[in-house]
Design an enzyme around this catalytic site. Structure first.
Site, PDB file in Angstrom:
ATOM      1  N   GLN A  98       0.679  -1.153  -0.141  1.00 45.83           N
ATOM      2  CA  GLN A  98       0.061  -0.061  -0.160  1.00 45.83           C
ATOM      3  C   GLN A  98       0.883   1.247   0.045  1.00 45.83           C
ATOM      4  O   GLN A  98       1.838   1.133   0.329  1.00 45.83           O
ATOM      5  CB  GLN A  98      -0.956   0.122   1.265  1.00 45.83           C
ATOM      6  N   GLU A 135       3.116   8.389   7.980  1.00 43.52           N
ATOM      7  CA  GLU A 135       3.298   7.635   9.229  1.00 43.52           C
ATOM      8  C   GLU A 135       4.665   7.311   9.497  1.00 43.52           C
ATOM      9  O   GLU A 135       5.556   7.445   8.734  1.00 43.52           O
ATOM     10  CB  GLU A 135       2.422   6.272   9.198  1.00 43.52           C
ATOM     11  N   HIS A 264       4.826   0.297   0.585  1.00 40.08           N
ATOM     12  CA  HIS A 264       5.166  -0.346   1.716  1.00 40.08           C
ATOM     13  C   HIS A 264       4.382  -1.629   2.158  1.00 40.08           C
ATOM     14  O   HIS A 264       3.253  -1.447   1.962  1.00 40.08           O
ATOM     15  CB  HIS A 264       5.665   0.326   2.964  1.00 40.08           C
ATOM     16  N   ARG A 283      -4.107   0.512  -2.257  1.00 41.02           N
ATOM     17  CA  ARG A 283      -3.657  -0.716  -2.256  1.00 41.02           C
ATOM     18  C   ARG A 283      -3.270  -1.539  -3.524  1.00 41.02           C
ATOM     19  O   ARG A 283      -4.260  -1.148  -4.541  1.00 41.02           O
ATOM     20  CB  ARG A 283      -4.539  -1.953  -1.419  1.00 41.02           C
TER      21      ARG A 283
END
Length: 403
Positions: A98, A135, A264, A283
Site C-alpha cells: 500500500q 506515518e 510499503h 492498495r
C-alpha cells in the site's frame, strides 16, 4: 492528566499474544489482535472517565474545549480535530502492499469520489477524508517490513541472480533504465500482468527463490520473503512487485518514516505507529480488500535507494525524538530510571504510552501511575509533567509536529 481507555482492533493479520501481553491480559486471545488505538479517530476514539465516573469520548472533550485541550495555536490550525493517531501495531502476517496520498492528492481524490456519488461506506471508496496519511513506525520487537523502492542496480542484481529465462525481458526493462523511470515502467508492467501471464511466470520465480535459498545466495532474506508472500497470496501480482522494494529488519528503538507515495508492507513484528489522523489507503496487492492500481500509480513515488532508519535524536535528557517534516505528529521515546526523572513539556496536547516498566507522572498537584500498556491524555493547558520510575521504564510520547 487522564488515563485513556482504548480500543483493540481485530484484523486477520494480527497477533494473539503481543497486544494482550502488553495490556496484561490472558494469552493467547480468541482472535488475532492487530492494533491498539489511542487518540480521537471517529472510528474508535479513546475514552476518559468524567467527573460522573462515566466514560466520555475524547472526541467530545476536544469539541467542547479545543483551545484548552489542543492549545490555541493548534486549535486555529486543526479546529477541534486531534491531528495524529497513536497505535500499537502487532503483525503476525503481512499487511497489504500500500501507499498513502499527499494532502493535495487526498483532497482531489476525496472531492472526485464525492462528485461521482461514491458512498462513504462503499468498499470501493479510496478516499475516506481529504487528508494526507504519512506515518512513522518504531519497533518494539524485531520488526520486518518492505518499504520504498530499492536502488535499481541492486534490484537488477537480485533479479538476474534468480536466472528465470521468462523473467529476463522484464529485468532488462530496469537494466536499460536504472532509475525512477525504469522502476515505474517495470512496476507498472508487473502489477498489471494478465492473470494468465502471472500464473505462468510467478511459479518460475518462486522455484528460483527456493533454489537461491538452498544455495545460500546473496539475497537469501529477500527470497525467503517472496516465498512467504507467495504462499500467503498465491497468484497475486503483489508478490512480484515486492521484489522491487527494500527489505528491512528494524531492531527495538529503530524507526522508519513513510511519507506520501511510499510503497510499503509491514510483514511481522510489534511496533508503535504514529500517523496523521486519516483513513486514506491505496492498495495494489497482498490483500483481499479493494485494489485500485491506476489510482495507486497516480500517487506512487518512484524515488529509490536505501530506506533511512532512525534511532531517535536526544532532544532533552531521557527523551529521544523521531524527526519528520509532518506538522500532524511527532513521536518521542522516553527512557527513565530510578535516578533519572524526565521532564516533558509541549505547547500542544500529548499522549504518553508506557511500553516497559511502570511510571509515575506528576503535573502540579496531580499524580497518575502508569502501568505497562496504559496511556494518558495530557491536554495543552497542563503545565510541565515530570516522569519518574522505580525501575527502568520506557514510554512513547505523541504530540503534534514541530513547525
Amino acid at each position: 492528566m487522564d488515563l485513556l481507555h482504548n480500543t483493540v482492533r481485530t484484523y486477520a493479520w494480527g497477533s494473539r499474544t503481543a497486544i494482550a501481553e502488553l495490556l496484561g491480559r490472558e494469552v493467547p486471545t480468541p482472535h488475532p489482535e492487530a492494533e491498539l488505538w489511542m487518540g480521537a479517530h471517529p472510528g474508535d476514539p479513546s475514552r476518559i472517565a468524567g467527573p460522573d465516573g462515566e466514560p466520555h469520548s475524547l472526541l467530545d472533550l476536544l469539541a467542547d474545549d479545543p483551545d484548552g485541550q489542543l492549545g490555541a495555536r493548534h486549535a486555529d490550525r486543526w479546529g477541534s480535530r486531534l491531528p495524529f493517531l497513536l497505535k500499537v501495531l502487532a503483525a503476525d502476517e503481512p499487511l497489504s502492499l500500500q501507499a498513502h496520498p499527499s494532502a493535495e492528492q487526498a483532497a482531489n481524490g476525496f472531492a472526485a469520489e464525492d462528485a461521482a456519488g461514491v458512498p462513504m461506506d462503499s468498499p470501493i471508496r479510496n478516499y475516506k477524508d481529504p487528508s494526507a496519511k504519512p506515518e512513522l513506525v518504531c519497533a518494539l520487537t524485531e520488526f520486518h517490513a518492505l518499504a520504498g523502492f530499492r536502488d535499481p542496480a541492486r534490484t537488477v542484481a537480485l533479479l538476474r541472480s534468480l536466472d528465470v529465462p521468462d523473467f529476463a525481458p522484464y529485468v532488462e526493462l530496469l537494466a536499460a533504465q536504472p532509475d525512477a523511470g525504469g522502476l515505474r515502467a517495470l512496476f507498472t508492467t508487473l502489477i498489471t500482468l494478465p492473470q494468465t501471464a502471472l500464473d505462468m511466470l510467478l511459479p518460475q520465480v518462486l522455484d528460483a527463490c527456493v533454489l537461491h535459498v538452498k544455495e545460500h545466495g546473496e539475497f537469501d532474506l529477500e527470497c525467503r520473503t517472496i516465498l512467504e508472500l507467495g504462499e500467503a497470496y498465491p497468484g497475486d501480482a503483489g508478490v512480484l512487485a515486492a521484489l522491487l522494494l527494500n527489505r528491512l529488519v528494524l531492531r527495538p528503538g529503530e524507526a522508519i518514516y513513510l511519507p506520501a507515495g511510499n510503497l510499503h508492507a509491514y510483514l511481522h513484528g510489534t511496533g508503535v505507529e504514529i500517523l496523521a489522523n486519516s483513513d486514506n489507503v491505496l492498495r495494489c496487492g497482498l490483500t483481499p480488500k479493494h485494489v485500485d492500481v491506476p489510482e495507486l500509480l497516480r500517487v506512487l513515488d518512484f524515488g529509490c535507494g536505501d530506506m533511512p532508519v532512525q534511532t531517535g535524536e536526544e532532544t532533552a535528557p531521557g527523551l529521544w525524538s523521531y524527526r519528520t517534516p509532518c506538522p500532524e505528529f511527532e513521536l518521542s521515546r522516553i527512557e527513565v530510571g530510578p535516578s533519572t526523572p524526565v521532564r516533558v513539556d509541549h505547547s500542544g496536547p500529548q499522549i504518553l504510552l508506557c511500553t516497559r516498566g511502570r511510571a509515575r507522572l506528576t503535573c502540579g498537584d496531580d499524580t497518575v501511575e502508569l502501568a505497562r500498556g496504559q496511556s494518558v491524555w495530557l491536554p495543552a493547558r497542563d503545565p510541565e509533567v515530570t516522569v519518574t520510575a522505580e525501575v527502568d521504564t520506557q514510554l512513547f510520547r505523541a504530540t503534534p509536529g514541530v513547525e
